[in-house]
Design an enzyme around this catalytic site. Structure first.
Site, PDB file in Angstrom:
ATOM      1  N   ASN A   9       0.884  -1.173   0.000  1.00 40.40           N
ATOM      2  CA  ASN A   9       0.000   0.000   0.000  1.00 40.40           C
ATOM      3  C   ASN A   9       0.914   1.213   0.000  1.00 40.40           C
ATOM      4  O   ASN A   9       1.464   1.581   1.032  1.00 40.40           O
ATOM      5  CB  ASN A   9      -0.885  -0.036   1.258  1.00 40.40           C
ATOM      6  N   LYS A  11       0.294   4.286  -0.340  1.00 37.62           N
ATOM      7  CA  LYS A  11      -0.266   5.515   0.235  1.00 37.62           C
ATOM      8  C   LYS A  11       0.059   6.708  -0.682  1.00 37.62           C
ATOM      9  O   LYS A  11       0.117   6.536  -1.898  1.00 37.62           O
ATOM     10  CB  LYS A  11       0.218   5.710   1.668  1.00 37.62           C
ATOM     11  N   HIS A 103      -9.630   1.735   4.631  1.00 35.64           N
ATOM     12  CA  HIS A 103      -8.362   1.877   5.345  1.00 35.64           C
ATOM     13  C   HIS A 103      -8.546   2.865   6.496  1.00 35.64           C
ATOM     14  O   HIS A 103      -9.268   3.858   6.362  1.00 35.64           O
ATOM     15  CB  HIS A 103      -7.262   2.356   4.392  1.00 35.64           C
ATOM     16  N   GLU A 105      -6.767   5.177   7.571  1.00 34.63           N
ATOM     17  CA  GLU A 105      -6.442   6.575   7.249  1.00 34.63           C
ATOM     18  C   GLU A 105      -7.610   7.242   6.518  1.00 34.63           C
ATOM     19  O   GLU A 105      -7.880   8.430   6.710  1.00 34.63           O
ATOM     20  CB  GLU A 105      -5.143   6.626   6.418  1.00 34.63           C
ATOM     21  N   GLU A 175      -5.950  -4.443  10.502  1.00 32.97           N
ATOM     22  CA  GLU A 175      -4.890  -3.456  10.682  1.00 32.97           C
ATOM     23  C   GLU A 175      -5.162  -2.648  11.949  1.00 32.97           C
ATOM     24  O   GLU A 175      -5.898  -1.654  11.910  1.00 32.97           O
ATOM     25  CB  GLU A 175      -4.841  -2.509   9.479  1.00 32.97           C
ATOM     26  N   GLY A 181       2.293   2.326  10.729  1.00 35.71           N
ATOM     27  CA  GLY A 181       3.303   3.370  10.565  1.00 35.71           C
ATOM     28  C   GLY A 181       3.974   3.787  11.867  1.00 35.71           C
ATOM     29  O   GLY A 181       4.647   4.807  11.923  1.00 35.71           O
ATOM     30  N   SER A 220       3.069  -2.100  10.356  1.00 32.04           N
ATOM     31  CA  SER A 220       4.504  -2.214  10.608  1.00 32.04           C
ATOM     32  C   SER A 220       5.064  -3.606  10.324  1.00 32.04           C
ATOM     33  O   SER A 220       5.939  -4.081  11.058  1.00 32.04           O
ATOM     34  CB  SER A 220       4.828  -1.771  12.043  1.00 32.04           C
TER      35      SER A 220
HETATM   36  P1  PGA Z   1       2.567   0.286   7.645  1.00 32.15           P
HETATM   37  O1  PGA Z   1       1.122   0.522   6.992  1.00 32.15           O
HETATM   38  O2  PGA Z   1       3.081  -1.038   7.112  1.00 32.15           O
HETATM   39  O3  PGA Z   1       3.395   1.440   7.207  1.00 32.15           O
HETATM   40  O4  PGA Z   1       2.364   0.243   9.124  1.00 32.15           O
HETATM   41  C1  PGA Z   1       0.236  -0.532   6.764  1.00 32.15           C
HETATM   42  C2  PGA Z   1      -1.031  -0.001   6.134  1.00 32.15           C
HETATM   43  O5  PGA Z   1      -1.465   1.106   6.507  1.00 32.15           O
HETATM   44  O6  PGA Z   1      -1.629  -0.654   5.260  1.00 32.15           O
END
Ligand code: PGA
Length: 257
Positions: A9, A11, A103, A105, A175, A181, A220
């Protein structure tokens, strides 16, 4: 056997030149792995979810390779006067296999409600895209012991609208928001407990769908922790944010699958 996935992903990251270099490395790395078996290993699949504006580039570059691609979001609307939106149907025209919906976010920063996520989910399915449906709790919710309540609210927004059968062909991603992140990964046991719970809940709708639905872990994931996460019986791969932008890390995660 359930199919297993490692999906990046990206982003809000990328650029034409950087994408080209990253995709080349990923395509080559995954291709070498797939080449171990005659037609490639059909039990697992690698993909990238990119900003929609790069879908044409990604389609062009990955068309003959082993890596699938998809979008990170689609509009809740099908067409019309919705400035700035990109529909699921438009997205599907670029050879996407899937799109992320819900997601955290999107939910937290852009206010995607459960109802909006369900509309996006429906539009994705109608366009022939597999939704990668994200669910997950915040740290406050976990501390308050509300993880299961929150993820079931997010899942029921889908099953209330489309029934249990609506989960057919879907990829689910657990998630935990506190792990995205942040460098704080859920332990394999913590993640496995939630994945097993989700599968058990889905089996109340449909045993076959529950047995077959891939449930990815996201938050992560790195090549250093992927092996132990993917060893869990109900973790069918990962949705990878930050580490999907570095070919060596992403391929390390892929090879751990
Ligand atoms: P990350 O994000 O691996 O940077 O923690 C995962 C995601 O948001 O899909």
């Amino acid at each position: 056997m359930r199919k297993r996935f490692v999906i990046g992903n990206w982003k809000l990251n990328g650029g034409l030149a950087a994408n080209a270099a990253l995709l080349d490395k990923i395509n080559l790395g995954v291709g070498i792995n797939a080449g171990k078996t005659e037609a490639g290993d059909q039990s697992k699949s690698c993909g990238v979810c990119v900003p929609s504006i790069y879908l044409a580039q990604v389609q062009h570059q990955l068309a003959d390779g082993f890596v699938d691609w998809g979008a990170q979001d689609v509009s809740r609307f099908a067409a019309g006067a919705y400035t700035g939106e990109v529909s699921a149907k438009m997205t599907a025209e670029f050879g996407c296999r899937y799109t992320i919906v819900g997601h955290s976010e999107r939910r937290a920063v852009f206010g995607d409600s459960d109802a909006a996520v369900a509309e996006k989910f429906g539009n994705a399915k109608n366009a022939g895209l597999a939704p990668i449906l994200c669910v997950g709790e915040t740290l406050e919710e976990r501390i308050a012991g509300r993880t299961e309540i929150i993820i079931m609210r997010q899942l029921r927004a889908i099953t209330d609208k489309f029934g249990g059968a609506g989960l057919d062909g879907v990829i689910l991603a657990y998630e935990p928001v506190w792990a995205i992140g942040t460098g704080k990964t859920a332990t394999p046991a913590e993640a496995e407990a939630v994945h097993a719970f989700l599968r058990a809940e889905i089996s109340k709708f449909d045993l076959e769908i529950a047995a077959n639905i891939p449930i990815l872990y996201g938050g992560s994931v790195k090549k250093s922790n992927a092996t132990e996460l993917f060893a869990m019986p109900n973790i069918d791969g990962g949705l990878i944010g930050g580490a999907s932008l570095v070919a060596e890390e992403f391929l390390g995660i892929w090879h751990a699958l």
